[in-house]
Design a protein around this motif. Structure first.
Motif, PDB file in Angstrom:
ATOM      1  N   VAL A   1     -41.647  39.908 120.747  1.00  0.00           N
ATOM      2  CA  VAL A   1     -40.310  39.361 120.962  1.00  0.00           C
ATOM      3  C   VAL A   1     -40.363  37.864 120.696  1.00  0.00           C
ATOM      4  O   VAL A   1     -41.286  37.182 121.146  1.00  0.00           O
ATOM      5  N   TYR A   2     -39.352  37.361 119.978  1.00  0.00           N
ATOM      6  CA  TYR A   2     -39.298  35.954 119.603  1.00  0.00           C
ATOM      7  C   TYR A   2     -37.897  35.395 119.835  1.00  0.00           C
ATOM      8  O   TYR A   2     -36.904  36.117 119.764  1.00  0.00           O
ATOM      9  N   ILE A   3     -37.846  34.092 120.089  1.00  0.00           N
ATOM     10  CA  ILE A   3     -36.587  33.374 120.239  1.00  0.00           C
ATOM     11  C   ILE A   3     -36.430  32.496 119.008  1.00  0.00           C
ATOM     12  O   ILE A   3     -37.311  31.698 118.686  1.00  0.00           O
ATOM     13  N   ILE A   4     -35.307  32.642 118.316  1.00  0.00           N
ATOM     14  CA  ILE A   4     -34.999  31.792 117.170  1.00  0.00           C
ATOM     15  C   ILE A   4     -33.979  30.779 117.646  1.00  0.00           C
ATOM     16  O   ILE A   4     -32.922  31.149 118.162  1.00  0.00           O
ATOM     17  N   LYS A   5     -34.295  29.489 117.490  1.00  0.00           N
ATOM     18  CA  LYS A   5     -33.419  28.418 117.950  1.00  0.00           C
ATOM     19  C   LYS A   5     -32.968  27.606 116.749  1.00  0.00           C
ATOM     20  O   LYS A   5     -33.776  27.250 115.895  1.00  0.00           O
ATOM     21  N   ALA A   6     -31.671  27.329 116.699  1.00  0.00           N
ATOM     22  CA  ALA A   6     -31.105  26.479 115.653  1.00  0.00           C
ATOM     23  C   ALA A   6     -30.014  25.632 116.293  1.00  0.00           C
ATOM     24  O   ALA A   6     -29.033  26.173 116.798  1.00  0.00           O
ATOM     25  N   GLY A   7     -30.216  24.320 116.320  1.00  0.00           N
ATOM     26  CA  GLY A   7     -29.262  23.439 116.991  1.00  0.00           C
ATOM     27  C   GLY A   7     -29.236  23.761 118.471  1.00  0.00           C
ATOM     28  O   GLY A   7     -30.273  23.863 119.116  1.00  0.00           O
ATOM     29  N   ASN A   8     -28.035  23.950 119.028  1.00  0.00           N
ATOM     30  CA  ASN A   8     -27.929  24.263 120.454  1.00  0.00           C
ATOM     31  C   ASN A   8     -27.734  25.760 120.701  1.00  0.00           C
ATOM     32  O   ASN A   8     -27.351  26.172 121.770  1.00  0.00           O
ATOM     33  N   GLN A   9     -28.013  26.574 119.684  1.00  0.00           N
ATOM     34  CA  GLN A   9     -27.867  28.020 119.812  1.00  0.00           C
ATOM     35  C   GLN A   9     -29.222  28.706 119.669  1.00  0.00           C
ATOM     36  O   GLN A   9     -30.133  28.159 119.055  1.00  0.00           O
ATOM     37  N   SER A  10     -29.321  29.884 120.239  1.00  0.00           N
ATOM     38  CA  SER A  10     -30.556  30.641 120.103  1.00  0.00           C
ATOM     39  C   SER A  10     -30.230  32.128 120.139  1.00  0.00           C
ATOM     40  O   SER A  10     -29.169  32.539 120.601  1.00  0.00           O
ATOM     41  N   LEU A  11     -31.162  32.911 119.638  1.00  0.00           N
ATOM     42  CA  LEU A  11     -31.029  34.366 119.700  1.00  0.00           C
ATOM     43  C   LEU A  11     -32.424  34.974 119.821  1.00  0.00           C
ATOM     44  O   LEU A  11     -33.421  34.341 119.494  1.00  0.00           O
ATOM     45  N   LYS A  12     -32.460  36.175 120.343  1.00  0.00           N
ATOM     46  CA  LYS A  12     -33.727  36.859 120.574  1.00  0.00           C
ATOM     47  C   LYS A  12     -33.862  38.000 119.576  1.00  0.00           C
ATOM     48  O   LYS A  12     -32.912  38.719 119.305  1.00  0.00           O
ATOM     49  N   ILE A  13     -35.060  38.133 119.001  1.00  0.00           N
ATOM     50  CA  ILE A  13     -35.339  39.234 118.088  1.00  0.00           C
ATOM     51  C   ILE A  13     -36.600  39.949 118.533  1.00  0.00           C
ATOM     52  O   ILE A  13     -37.417  39.409 119.286  1.00  0.00           O
ATOM     53  N   ARG A  14     -36.753  41.141 118.033  1.00  0.00           N
ATOM     54  CA  ARG A  14     -37.976  41.902 118.293  1.00  0.00           C
ATOM     55  C   ARG A  14     -38.551  42.341 116.950  1.00  0.00           C
ATOM     56  O   ARG A  14     -37.885  43.002 116.167  1.00  0.00           O
ATOM     57  N   LYS A  15     -39.778  41.912 116.680  1.00  0.00           N
ATOM     58  CA  LYS A  15     -40.463  42.324 115.451  1.00  0.00           C
ATOM     59  C   LYS A  15     -41.351  43.503 115.806  1.00  0.00           C
ATOM     60  O   LYS A  15     -42.131  43.456 116.741  1.00  0.00           O
TER      61      LYS A  15
END
Length: 162
Positions: A147-161
């Motif tokens: 599981v990883y958190i992708i952050k861009a600016g003040n937003q983020s999302l979680k993905i699962r590889k």
């Protein structure tokens, strides 16, 4: 006497709701029990809760929870629409449009946005991000499954590889 009245009304309402054919709108309905103590319990009708009334008590059990109260403790019960907890996507939010073993494609980023990827311990992972006009591709081919958190600016999302 009140106990018998509660029982009859709740039983009649339950039988009416559970005996009618289900439509997609009904699968988002729930039974809500409100207690005089101020607590509330909700049961999705899609989970087909089982309601019994042993000796002046109400026992409601479903896949996710089970409660047992004296009928005299129940202040109110009713049916209402269940909230999914999923909010509408705003125009300025980032969102994953595709993911595979090698890359994640994200919509809603600008060329100036810096993309960072973190594992669940907070460690930043070495990845490359390429902006392609309407979407951004983040290379995750070298990352192990997890599981990883992708952050861009003040937003983020979680993905699962996988």
């Amino acid at each position: 006497m009140k106990t018998k009245m509660y029982f009859k009304i709740l039983f009649a309402l339950t039988m009416l709701v559970l005996s009618t054919p289900r439509t997609s709108a009904q699968t988002n309905r729930m039974l809500v029990l409100e207690l005089f103590a101020g607590t509330t319990n909700s049961f999705l009708l899609a989970e087909e809760p089982v309601i019994t009334f042993p000796d002046g008590y109400i026992d409601v059990s479903s896949e996710s929870t089970s409660v047992y109260y004296k009928l005299s403790e129940v202040a109110n019960y009713h049916f209402e629409d269940a909230s999914t907890g999923i909010k509408a996507v705003e125009a300025d939010e980032i969102r994953v449009i595709s993911i595979n073993a090698d890359k994640v494609s994200i919509e809603g980023l600008e060329d100036k946005d810096i993309v960072q990827v973190f594992d669940t311990t907070g460690m930043q992972m070495p990845v490359a991000a390429t902006h392609n006009g309407t979407y951004t591709e983040v290379s995750i081919g070298t990352l192990p499954a997890g599981v990883y958190i992708i952050k861009a600016g003040n937003q983020s999302l979680k993905i699962r590889k996988r």
